[in-house]
Motif scaffolding. Structure first.
Motif, PDB file in Angstrom:
ATOM      1  N   ASP A 162       0.840  -1.200   0.183  1.00 13.32           N
ATOM      2  CA  ASP A 162      -0.106  -0.230   0.313  1.00 13.32           C
ATOM      3  C   ASP A 162       0.658   0.809  -0.119  1.00 13.32           C
ATOM      4  O   ASP A 162       1.991   1.272   0.879  1.00 13.32           O
ATOM      5  N   ASN A 163       0.125   2.087  -0.744  1.00 11.63           N
ATOM      6  CA  ASN A 163       1.110   2.725  -0.724  1.00 11.63           C
ATOM      7  C   ASN A 163       2.462   3.530  -1.028  1.00 11.63           C
ATOM      8  O   ASN A 163       3.672   4.061  -0.815  1.00 11.63           O
ATOM      9  N   ALA A 164       2.425   2.436  -2.704  1.00 12.44           N
ATOM     10  CA  ALA A 164       3.601   2.591  -2.794  1.00 12.44           C
ATOM     11  C   ALA A 164       4.466   3.844  -3.582  1.00 12.44           C
ATOM     12  O   ALA A 164       4.677   3.937  -4.873  1.00 12.44           O
ATOM     13  N   ASP A 165       4.553   4.734  -3.092  1.00  7.58           N
ATOM     14  CA  ASP A 165       4.496   6.249  -3.765  1.00  7.58           C
ATOM     15  C   ASP A 165       5.729   6.546  -4.327  1.00  7.58           C
ATOM     16  O   ASP A 165       6.443   7.313  -4.994  1.00  7.58           O
ATOM     17  N   GLN A 166       6.745   5.368  -4.316  1.00 13.44           N
ATOM     18  CA  GLN A 166       8.645   5.760  -4.428  1.00 13.44           C
ATOM     19  C   GLN A 166       8.993   4.598  -4.714  1.00 13.44           C
ATOM     20  O   GLN A 166      10.043   3.046  -4.842  1.00 13.44           O
ATOM     21  N   PRO A 167       8.421   4.690  -6.422  1.00 16.39           N
ATOM     22  CA  PRO A 167       8.498   2.230  -6.766  1.00 16.39           C
ATOM     23  C   PRO A 167      10.326   2.812  -6.785  1.00 16.39           C
ATOM     24  O   PRO A 167      10.905   1.476  -6.830  1.00 16.39           O
ATOM     25  N   GLU A 168      10.936   3.334  -6.964  1.00 18.03           N
ATOM     26  CA  GLU A 168      12.030   3.420  -6.774  1.00 18.03           C
ATOM     27  C   GLU A 168      12.957   2.345  -5.617  1.00 18.03           C
ATOM     28  O   GLU A 168      14.068   2.085  -5.687  1.00 18.03           O
ATOM     29  N   ILE A 169      11.944   2.470  -4.469  1.00 12.36           N
ATOM     30  CA  ILE A 169      12.054   1.447  -3.320  1.00 12.36           C
ATOM     31  C   ILE A 169      12.196   0.102  -3.711  1.00 12.36           C
ATOM     32  O   ILE A 169      12.922  -0.663  -2.991  1.00 12.36           O
ATOM     33  N   ARG A 289      -3.102  11.402   4.755  1.00  8.56           N
ATOM     34  CA  ARG A 289      -3.432  10.861   3.523  1.00  8.56           C
ATOM     35  C   ARG A 289      -4.774  11.182   3.695  1.00  8.56           C
ATOM     36  O   ARG A 289      -5.561  10.702   2.882  1.00  8.56           O
ATOM     37  N   HIS A 290      -5.280  11.117   5.188  1.00 12.72           N
ATOM     38  CA  HIS A 290      -6.500  11.567   4.799  1.00 12.72           C
ATOM     39  C   HIS A 290      -7.262  12.773   5.094  1.00 12.72           C
ATOM     40  O   HIS A 290      -8.338  12.773   5.566  1.00 12.72           O
ATOM     41  N   THR A 291      -6.237  13.922   4.914  1.00 11.73           N
ATOM     42  CA  THR A 291      -6.631  15.319   4.587  1.00 11.73           C
ATOM     43  C   THR A 291      -6.294  15.509   2.884  1.00 11.73           C
ATOM     44  O   THR A 291      -5.660  15.085   3.100  1.00 11.73           O
ATOM     45  N   VAL A 292      -7.469  16.276   2.552  1.00  9.87           N
ATOM     46  CA  VAL A 292      -7.209  16.802   1.397  1.00  9.87           C
ATOM     47  C   VAL A 292      -5.412  17.764   1.379  1.00  9.87           C
ATOM     48  O   VAL A 292      -5.896  18.328   0.078  1.00  9.87           O
ATOM     49  N   GLY A 293      -6.645  18.491   2.948  1.00 11.70           N
ATOM     50  CA  GLY A 293      -5.614  19.639   2.360  1.00 11.70           C
ATOM     51  C   GLY A 293      -4.029  19.189   3.200  1.00 11.70           C
ATOM     52  O   GLY A 293      -2.863  19.880   2.798  1.00 11.70           O
ATOM     53  N   LEU A 294      -3.407  17.645   2.884  1.00  8.95           N
ATOM     54  CA  LEU A 294      -1.797  17.289   3.249  1.00  8.95           C
ATOM     55  C   LEU A 294      -1.303  16.288   2.088  1.00  8.95           C
ATOM     56  O   LEU A 294       0.034  16.673   2.431  1.00  8.95           O
ATOM     57  N   THR A 295      -3.037  15.625   1.818  1.00 11.03           N
ATOM     58  CA  THR A 295      -2.516  14.883   0.906  1.00 11.03           C
ATOM     59  C   THR A 295      -1.375  14.632  -0.080  1.00 11.03           C
ATOM     60  O   THR A 295      -0.278  14.126   0.085  1.00 11.03           O
ATOM     61  N   TRP A 296      -1.780  15.977  -0.609  1.00  6.11           N
ATOM     62  CA  TRP A 296      -0.811  16.460  -1.502  1.00  6.11           C
ATOM     63  C   TRP A 296       0.508  16.851  -1.405  1.00  6.11           C
ATOM     64  O   TRP A 296       1.829  16.601  -2.365  1.00  6.11           O
ATOM     65  N   GLN A 297       0.891  17.285  -0.381  1.00  8.94           N
ATOM     66  CA  GLN A 297       2.139  17.897  -0.032  1.00  8.94           C
ATOM     67  C   GLN A 297       2.759  17.073   0.285  1.00  8.94           C
ATOM     68  O   GLN A 297       4.210  16.910  -0.006  1.00  8.94           O
ATOM     69  N   LEU A 298       2.376  15.735   0.845  1.00  5.80           N
ATOM     70  CA  LEU A 298       3.698  13.869   0.794  1.00  5.80           C
ATOM     71  C   LEU A 298       4.267  14.195  -0.881  1.00  5.80           C
ATOM     72  O   LEU A 298       5.483  14.296  -0.819  1.00  5.80           O
ATOM     73  N   THR A 299       3.575  14.153  -1.704  1.00  6.83           N
ATOM     74  CA  THR A 299       4.171  14.529  -3.215  1.00  6.83           C
ATOM     75  C   THR A 299       4.860  15.752  -3.090  1.00  6.83           C
ATOM     76  O   THR A 299       6.142  15.457  -3.803  1.00  6.83           O
ATOM     77  N   LEU A 300       4.873  16.582  -2.788  1.00  5.69           N
ATOM     78  CA  LEU A 300       5.471  17.905  -2.590  1.00  5.69           C
ATOM     79  C   LEU A 300       6.650  17.663  -2.097  1.00  5.69           C
ATOM     80  O   LEU A 300       7.745  18.108  -2.674  1.00  5.69           O
ATOM     81  N   ASP A 301       6.961  17.374  -1.277  1.00 10.88           N
ATOM     82  CA  ASP A 301       7.817  17.298  -0.415  1.00 10.88           C
ATOM     83  C   ASP A 301       8.609  15.559  -0.724  1.00 10.88           C
ATOM     84  O   ASP A 301      10.058  16.397  -1.287  1.00 10.88           O
TER      85      ASP A 301
END
Length: 710
Positions: A162-169, A289-301
């Motif tokens: 789940d949440n494998a947003d860094q597939p390089e890992i 990941r459970h709030t719209v105000g922060l979920t995409w900040q993970l990607t920006l980080d």
């Protein structure tokens, strides 16, 4: 020689006089590596109450589990908040229950969580402590150990990463493999196929309107009707995370519960990202990941950590626009250098596509499109000091793509695509100077729409732009009045003459008072108003106003300016036949030649002068000359604008008159039948132009039509 040790320290023997002191410091965490509390239970926070509209993908997954097959890898990809984990969770429950598979759930958001979770999977499948310790200490390949035990598993299994947003890992550690013993499901925001060789990719998007409404009704069944829920769902962009938070908010209220209708109004009024996130559980540890105000900040980080600053900058620029298809040609311009170096725009856009932050769509024009809640979230989190340059760059990009001097032409799909973005930018911009620049661009866009025959879009855009501009700049600002004037011009073309007259009269009065009667903006409103008055049958008023417009434009713009010549050409239509001959000492009838000399034979104003000149010839009874001129004009219009263009139909209508006047009634009827049919399709049966065309056709067919005397 002496030695001293503390706690677990050791004393070493040494030759000579040496003193050795060993200190051990222990933190609050245990020394042994930790792992997840369970890999047999999905770590999903709030599980979905009911999963809506995922039947197709679930059936595909269920078919694999039902057939007792293994060796398959499914990748569920999509933007943050679209419900990928919810799909995986639902399939996990079905696989472990209905299909009796061992369910294994691993969080793959970072390297440490993935490693610890996968080693816990190995332990679950039978690896002993020694093997696990060796893998943890790097004495044997950890991924090999995990997959060795998965391959040997006596029971079929399902493994969710789940949440494998860094597939390089996954790639670098060889953690993602297939096995005949089970099925692997990956959830990720990363959509590029090269990350997932051999896997079956399944896009997870927003919900259809009906299913999105059902989600809200599932969560807050007493807050409103299904239709009200659907309206709220549309405002939320039908994004599952936003729907879940909204439903949670509505269901949790105690003192003064809101209805869905109230919630929808509040979304329109204020900071909607903040309102949506109020539905998060305040008593639980906040997961970004459970709030719209922060979920995409993970990607920006993640972009920042990888040095992809241009991707973050591009997304912030996109947040100034609307959640509608944005033509890629808008971004591929030198003006973007203010935010992203043009040479880096391609790689920045690819990064956004890979992270499912935007997607490519083809609506006849290649576009990029991002979700509205995402754009609102990014805009709300944009550092304040960056906003001015973002707004300025966005305005310059639109300014570059809108024609500098809009001309009459065929339908251009690009123009209509720009409308929501121009208005969204006008809503975003707060600085008065930037607001004025944005309003000027939007008004020019309405002119371009008008001159390609998109009268309804031109009116709606001009009206919305004027309202937005008025809130920023005031009702009597020059640009606000210019936008109102364009709205009046479009109302005329829509056949709403009384409304057009009222609006243009008011605008003209304010412009005359503030800028003077000879100001170009005032004269533009005058020209539009005389068209309305002429079609209302108030010819004398129209002629008087048109003469004043011509005189003003001659003084302000010069006799050779296209707008001056256009106004003079209008006299050919308004003046009675006898006065056309004597106007300007007889020079008015030579206006087409003058336009051709000054502007060129193919200029729009030149063609319009020929068109109006043919009308004057028709009224003068010079039917053969009028017919010959109209044949040329009609063919030029058709080739340049297409057969449905309003001016082309007007010329064809006049050609039917000249054909009838020369005795070719059957041809006249055929021409007018075509005009009426095309106008009914484009304008509607009740438009004044359609009604007039139908009356002329009836006169032809009945034989009542008599041409003016020759």
């Amino acid at each position: 020689m002496d030695g001293r040790a503390e706690d677990r320290g050791r004393v070493y023997q040494a030759s000579g006089d040496q003193h050795i002191t060993e200190h051990h410091h222990y933190g609050g965490q245990p020394a042994a590596p930790g792992g997840p509390d369970s890999v047999r239970r999905p770590a999903v926070g709030r599980p979905p109450v009911v999963l809506r509209d995922r039947a197709e993908v679930l059936e595909r997954l269920r078919a694999s589990a039902r057939a007792r097959r293994g060796g398959e890898v499914y990748v569920l990809h999509g933007m943050g908040g679209c419900g990928k984990t919810a799909v995986a969770y639902t399939f996990f429950q079905q696989a472990t229950g209905e299909f009796a598979r061992v369910g294994l759930w691993v969080g793959a958001a970072d390297r440490a969580s993935l490693r610890a979770g996968m080693l816990a999977v190995a332990a679950d499948r039978g690896a002993d402590d020694g093997e696990l310790l060796a893998a943890r200490n790097g004495l044997r390949p950890a991924a090999d150990l995990v997959w060795q035990y998965l391959d040997r598993s006596p029971e079929p299994w399902l493994l969710v990463l789940d949440n494998a947003d860094q597939p390089e890992i996954l790639r670098d550690g060889h953690w993602l493999r297939s096995s005949p013993g089970g099925i692997v499901v990956v959830t990720t925001r990363r959509s590029a196929p090269h990350w997932w060789p051999g896997a079956r990719l399944q896009h997870i998007g927003v919900l259809p309107r009906e299913d999105a409404a059902r989600v809200l009704c599932d969560l807050a069944p007493h807050s409103g009707t299904r239709e009200q829920a659907a309206q709220v769902a549309e405002r939320l962009g039908r994004l599952p995370l936003a729907l879940t938070l909204a439903g949670g908010f509505l269901s949790q209220q105690v003192l003064d519960p809101w209805t869905m209708e109230t919630y929808g109004h509040r979304l329109d009024e204020g900071e909607r990202v903040e309102l949506i996130d109020q539905g998060a559980d305040a008593l639980s540890e906040q997961d970004p990941r459970h709030t719209v105000g922060l979920t995409w900040q993970l990607t920006l980080d993640a972009f920042e950590a990888r040095g992809l600053y241009e991707a973050t900058a591009l997304l912030r620029l996109l947040s100034r626009f609307a959640p509608e298809p944005l033509p890629l040609s808008v971004l591929d311009r030198a003006e973007i250098d203010g935010v992203v170096p043009r040479s880096r725009c391609e790689s920045a856009l690819r990064a956004l596509l890979d992270q499912s932050l935007t997607e490519l769509v083809d609506v006849g024009v290649r576009c990029a499109q991002s979700h509205g809640v995402l754009l609102d979230s990014v805009a709300a989190a944009t550092p304040e000091q960056q906003v001015p340059v973002l707004d300025t760059t966005a305005v310059r990009l639109l300014d570059a793509v809108v024609p500098a001097v809009p001309d009459a032409g065929p339908h251009d799909p690009l123009l209509r695509l720009l409308v929501p973005h121009a208005l969204a930018l006008l809503r975003r911009v707060q600085d008065p100077r930037a607001s004025a620049d944005a309003l000027a661009v939007v008004t020019r866009l309405t002119v371009a729409l008008h001159r390609t025959g998109e009268y309804l879009s031109a009116w709606e855009t001009a009206r919305a732009a004027a309202d937005l501009g008025e809130s920023r700049l005031g009702a009597q600002h020059r640009l606000v009045l210019a936008a109102r004037s364009r709205a009046g011009r479009a109302l005329f073309r829509l056949g709403r003459y009384e409304e057009a007259e009222s609006l243009l009269t008011r605008v003209r009065a304010v412009q005359e008072r503030r800028f003077g009667p000879r100001d170009p903006d005032t004269l533009d409103s005058c020209h539009g108003l005389q068209l309305v008055l002429g079609n209302l049958g108030r010819r004398d008023e129209a002629i008087s106003l048109l003469r004043a417009t011509i005189a003003g434009r001659r003084r302000a713009l010069g006799s050779a300016h296209p707008l001056t010549l256009r106004s003079r050409a209008s006299l050919l239509v308004l003046l009675p036949a006898a006065r056309v001959v004597t106007e300007d000492g007889g020079a008015l009838l030579s206006l087409p030649a003058e336009c051709a000399r000054l502007l060129g034979p193919d200029h729009t104003v030149t063609l319009g002068a020929h068109h109006n000149h043919a009308w004057a010839l028709y009224l003068l009874g010079r039917f053969e000359e009028a017919d010959q001129e109209l044949r040329l004009v009609t063919e030029a219009y058709r080739q340049r604008f297409g057969p449905d263009y309003p001016i082309a139909l007007s010329a064809q209508q006049l050609l039917s008159r000249t054909r009838a006047a020369r005795g070719h009634t059957d041809e006249a009827i055929a021409l007018m039948s075509d005009v009426v049919a095309r106008r009914e399709r484009a304008m509607g049966a009740d438009h004044p132009f359609t009604v007039a065309g139908r009356q002329l056709l009836d006169e032809f067919t009945s034989g009542r039509r008599q041409p003016p005397p020759a």
